[in-house]
Design a protein around this motif. Structure first.
Motif, PDB file in Angstrom:
ATOM      1  N   UNK A  91      45.712  35.678  45.185  1.00 59.91           N
ATOM      2  CA  UNK A  91      46.390  36.303  44.055  1.00 59.91           C
ATOM      3  C   UNK A  91      46.236  35.455  42.794  1.00 59.91           C
ATOM      4  N   UNK A  92      45.910  36.113  41.710  1.00 63.67           N
ATOM      5  CA  UNK A  92      45.783  35.482  40.400  1.00 63.67           C
ATOM      6  C   UNK A  92      46.419  36.401  39.373  1.00 63.67           C
ATOM      7  N   UNK A  93      46.525  35.941  38.141  1.00 59.28           N
ATOM      8  CA  UNK A  93      47.010  36.758  37.036  1.00 59.28           C
ATOM      9  C   UNK A  93      45.950  36.759  35.949  1.00 59.28           C
ATOM     10  N   UNK A  94      45.746  37.905  35.324  1.00 56.96           N
ATOM     11  CA  UNK A  94      44.775  38.052  34.241  1.00 56.96           C
ATOM     12  C   UNK A  94      45.538  38.322  32.956  1.00 56.96           C
ATOM     13  N   UNK A  95      45.384  37.416  32.000  1.00 58.67           N
ATOM     14  CA  UNK A  95      45.994  37.571  30.679  1.00 58.67           C
ATOM     15  C   UNK A  95      44.882  37.951  29.706  1.00 58.67           C
ATOM     16  N   UNK A  96      45.091  39.036  28.971  1.00 60.48           N
ATOM     17  CA  UNK A  96      44.091  39.507  28.018  1.00 60.48           C
ATOM     18  C   UNK A  96      44.714  39.634  26.638  1.00 60.48           C
ATOM     19  N   UNK A  97      44.023  39.123  25.635  1.00 62.88           N
ATOM     20  CA  UNK A  97      44.478  39.285  24.253  1.00 62.88           C
ATOM     21  C   UNK A  97      43.265  39.411  23.336  1.00 62.88           C
ATOM     22  N   UNK A  98      43.442  40.079  22.231  1.00 63.21           N
ATOM     23  CA  UNK A  98      42.409  40.172  21.193  1.00 63.21           C
ATOM     24  C   UNK A  98      43.012  39.562  19.934  1.00 63.21           C
ATOM     25  N   UNK A  99      42.320  38.575  19.377  1.00 60.42           N
ATOM     26  CA  UNK A  99      42.823  37.838  18.227  1.00 60.42           C
ATOM     27  C   UNK A  99      41.737  37.711  17.167  1.00 60.42           C
ATOM     28  N   UNK A 100      42.136  37.289  15.976  1.00 62.56           N
ATOM     29  CA  UNK A 100      41.149  37.047  14.923  1.00 62.56           C
ATOM     30  C   UNK A 100      40.382  35.769  15.248  1.00 62.56           C
ATOM     31  N   UNK A 101      39.217  35.659  14.704  1.00 59.41           N
ATOM     32  CA  UNK A 101      38.360  34.483  14.919  1.00 59.41           C
ATOM     33  C   UNK A 101      39.096  33.192  14.534  1.00 59.41           C
ATOM     34  N   UNK A 102      39.919  33.257  13.499  1.00 65.55           N
ATOM     35  CA  UNK A 102      40.642  32.073  13.021  1.00 65.55           C
ATOM     36  C   UNK A 102      41.664  31.565  14.044  1.00 65.55           C
ATOM     37  N   UNK A 103      42.186  32.461  14.886  1.00 62.97           N
ATOM     38  CA  UNK A 103      43.203  32.077  15.869  1.00 62.97           C
ATOM     39  C   UNK A 103      42.625  31.702  17.226  1.00 62.97           C
TER      40      UNK A 103
END
Length: 117
Positions: free
Chosen positions: A59-71
């Protein structure tokens, strides 16, 4: 824009979420997943501990986010600093995948790209 996906130990999720909040990551998704990497599974005791079996998918967890290049770097650093299970880290702590995102559209308003984040 950059998509960051981190596969981490599920017991580290709350610590990672706190670290993401601290650096200003406004939105992300968390999914429970199963898989294996270099660890190739673990041996577990079955029944009353008399026999063992190899569990190849963990078991694992997948965290997904979309951010600006600066962050990008501050988000990656927050995940790296909070996902390690010890000071030096250990096999099975996870991986981070970074990929470009060509377009984002907010469904509610139709806003695009940076405005949609």
């Amino acid at each position: 824009m950059i998509k960051i996906e981190a596969i981490v130990r599920p017991d580290r999720i709350n610590i990672i979420i706190d670290a993401l909040d601290a650096v200003g990551c406004r939105g992300f998704n968390v999914q429970n997943v199963n898989g294996r990497g270099q660890q190739q599974g673990v041996e577990v005791f079955t029944g009353r501990g008399a026999t063992t079996a190899t569990r190849t998918s963990l078991p694992k967890a997948l965290i997904t986010t979309v951010v600006s290049e600066a962050d990008k770097e501050k988000i990656i650093d927050a995940i790296l600093g909070s996902a390690k299970s010890s000071e030096e880290g250990a096999i099975g702590d996870g991986k981070i995948f970074v990929s470009p995102v060509s377009e984002v559209i907010r469904v509610r308003t139709g806003e695009r790209d940076e405005a949609a984040l």
